[in-house]
Scaffold this motif. Structure first.
Motif, PDB file in Angstrom:
ATOM      1  N   THR A 154      37.804  34.770  40.921  1.00 16.92           N
ATOM      2  CA  THR A 154      38.563  33.640  41.425  1.00 16.92           C
ATOM      3  C   THR A 154      39.821  33.643  40.828  1.00 16.92           C
ATOM      4  OG1 THR A 154      36.276  32.220  41.509  1.00 16.92           O
ATOM      5  CG2 THR A 154      38.551  31.248  41.533  1.00 16.92           C
ATOM      6  N   TRP A 172      41.478  36.220  40.016  1.00 12.71           N
ATOM      7  CA  TRP A 172      42.212  37.472  40.644  1.00 12.71           C
ATOM      8  C   TRP A 172      42.422  37.210  42.222  1.00 12.71           C
ATOM      9  CZ3 TRP A 172      39.146  42.727  42.165  1.00 12.71           C
ATOM     10  CH2 TRP A 172      40.080  43.551  42.600  1.00 12.71           C
ATOM     11  N   ALA A 173      41.508  36.443  42.866  1.00  9.27           N
ATOM     12  CA  ALA A 173      41.977  36.134  44.167  1.00  9.27           C
ATOM     13  C   ALA A 173      43.206  35.060  44.239  1.00  9.27           C
ATOM     14  CB  ALA A 173      40.689  35.025  44.661  1.00  9.27           C
ATOM     15  N   GLY A 174      43.286  34.223  43.224  1.00  7.39           N
ATOM     16  CA  GLY A 174      44.300  33.345  43.250  1.00  7.39           C
ATOM     17  C   GLY A 174      45.527  33.875  43.111  1.00  7.39           C
ATOM     18  N   HIS A 228      46.289  36.988  43.386  1.00  9.90           N
ATOM     19  CA  HIS A 228      46.342  38.092  44.502  1.00  9.90           C
ATOM     20  C   HIS A 228      46.936  37.346  45.749  1.00  9.90           C
ATOM     21  CE1 HIS A 228      45.717  41.296  47.279  1.00  9.90           C
ATOM     22  NE2 HIS A 228      44.733  40.385  47.995  1.00  9.90           N
ATOM     23  N   GLY A 229      46.121  36.188  45.920  1.00  9.35           N
ATOM     24  CA  GLY A 229      46.716  35.634  47.111  1.00  9.35           C
ATOM     25  C   GLY A 229      48.108  35.157  47.099  1.00  9.35           C
TER      26      GLY A 229
END
Lengths: 210, 210
Positions: free
Chosen positions: B164, B166-168, B170-171
């Motif tokens: 999560t 990472w996703a944040g 990366h987003g």
DNA sequence: TTGTTAAATTAACAATGTTAAGTATATTGA
DNA sequence: TCAATATACTTAACATTGTTAATTTAACAA
């Protein structure tokens, strides 16, 4: 076969025929892997005929994206009817993610592909294009939540908030699309990841827990 | 010019020569736009010589990514020395984002490009490759924070938490890289967006405000 | 009937990734 | 010492691609 002057309507029809064929192929095999000849064969024309309607391959891609941005905005339209602004905001993220994950190659074209920026002349025209609709919807919802005084006190910038929500959901989706096949990450279930991201966004942005 | 049997060392040297030239070109102009002949000319060889060291263009790309994943992991290594686990976690996100934003085309190759999955035979080999190192670092830090009992009570899955975060990050980064040139979004300052994302992640994941 | 124009096609090009065939040189074996 | 071999590399050659130029076909206008 029939070389007679076409009405504007007929021209438009052929344009969408090309777009639909191209999208089908692009989405299933990737833009680079699809040839103009292939697109043409699919609709029973010669490759060069496409150039009567589009400047080049890139222009076809751009046309596809334009119509698809509209489709996304439409898909989200129902969600905008939900009464409670916070619920509406959550549902919008969910709807966006569903679109992304059920049309991954589609989504890749729209939000992940390197795009040569439109030529500056078009920049003004683009100002109110379909492309911005989905973002505009998000921004509207964020405004509503803001108006309802539900965001934390220190959050004043509606654009900034909207872009952070977008980034969060986009992060989960795009990572899934690109990296899901990489086994060196012990990936959690995608729906769990999405759910946690939404929860984090809510907790991080709203004044108090839902 | 000198066709004499080369030592393994010399071969390796030429390999990295190719990789470095290719990366330079890929990063500055995109993978598709760079030709094998161009890479070869850059290092004073003929195009076909590259094929003595790499199976095809894709293999060159893969080799670049492999070394760059290692470079990223190295860039993050210093950050891992920070004493406080939460601070360490935040700094790691910051370091990751700095890498992404200062090497956008690089980052695109590594985390945004459609990659034909490695052939299954390599999957086991890959298990402990450099590629996973950065993720492993993140996971380690998350474990530390978890061990320090700083995450919310209901968060038990270290992988899920790491993914999560990472996703944040990366987003935010990937949206910046792909869409920053699209003017229909009234983009906030990238550092503001990054900061808010980090704040949201912290507030959403940790037991209480920092 | 005869131009003229639009829509489409076929021919042709230059560029690309890649393979096959050829060349030169250093090492090996006698 | 001298052929034989293997290695590093090059040049030729190919099929495929996006795209442009030249050509054909058919409908309408005079």
């Amino acid at each position: 076969m029939p070389p007679k002057p076409k009405t504007e309507n007929e021209r438009q029809q052929l344009r969408t025929l090309i777009i639909d064929a191209a999208r089908d192929l692009f989405v299933s095999r990737g833009v680079e892997a699809v040839t103009m000849r292939e697109i043409a064969k699919r609709i029973g024309y010669s490759a060069t005929s496409i150039y009567l309607h589009f400047a080049d391959k890139e222009a076809v891609l751009r046309a596809i994206c334009d119509t698809d941005f509209l489709a996304l905005a439409n898909a989200l339209k129902d969600i905008m009817q939900i009464a409670d602004p916070v619920e509406r905001m959550i549902a919008l993220g969910q709807g966006y993610a569903e679109f992304a994950l059920s049309h991954p190659n589609h989504y890749r074209l729209m939000f992940m592909a390197a795009r040569t920026p439109y030529d500056p002349a078009q920049l003004t025209l683009q100002q109110h294009s379909a492309e911005q609709d989905a973002y505009f919807q998000l921004k509207t919802v964020v405004s509503n939540v803001y108006a309802a005084a539900r965001f934390r006190y220190d959050l004043q910038d509606v654009d900034l908030i909207a872009q952070t929500i977008w980034a969060g959901v986009h992060g989960v989706c795009s990572l899934q699309i690109t990296m899901a096949c990489d086994k060196w990450v012990n990936w959690s279930d995608i729906s769990e990841r999405l759910e946690l991201m939404q929860a984090v966004l809510i907790r991080g942005l709203l004044r108090e827990a839902l």
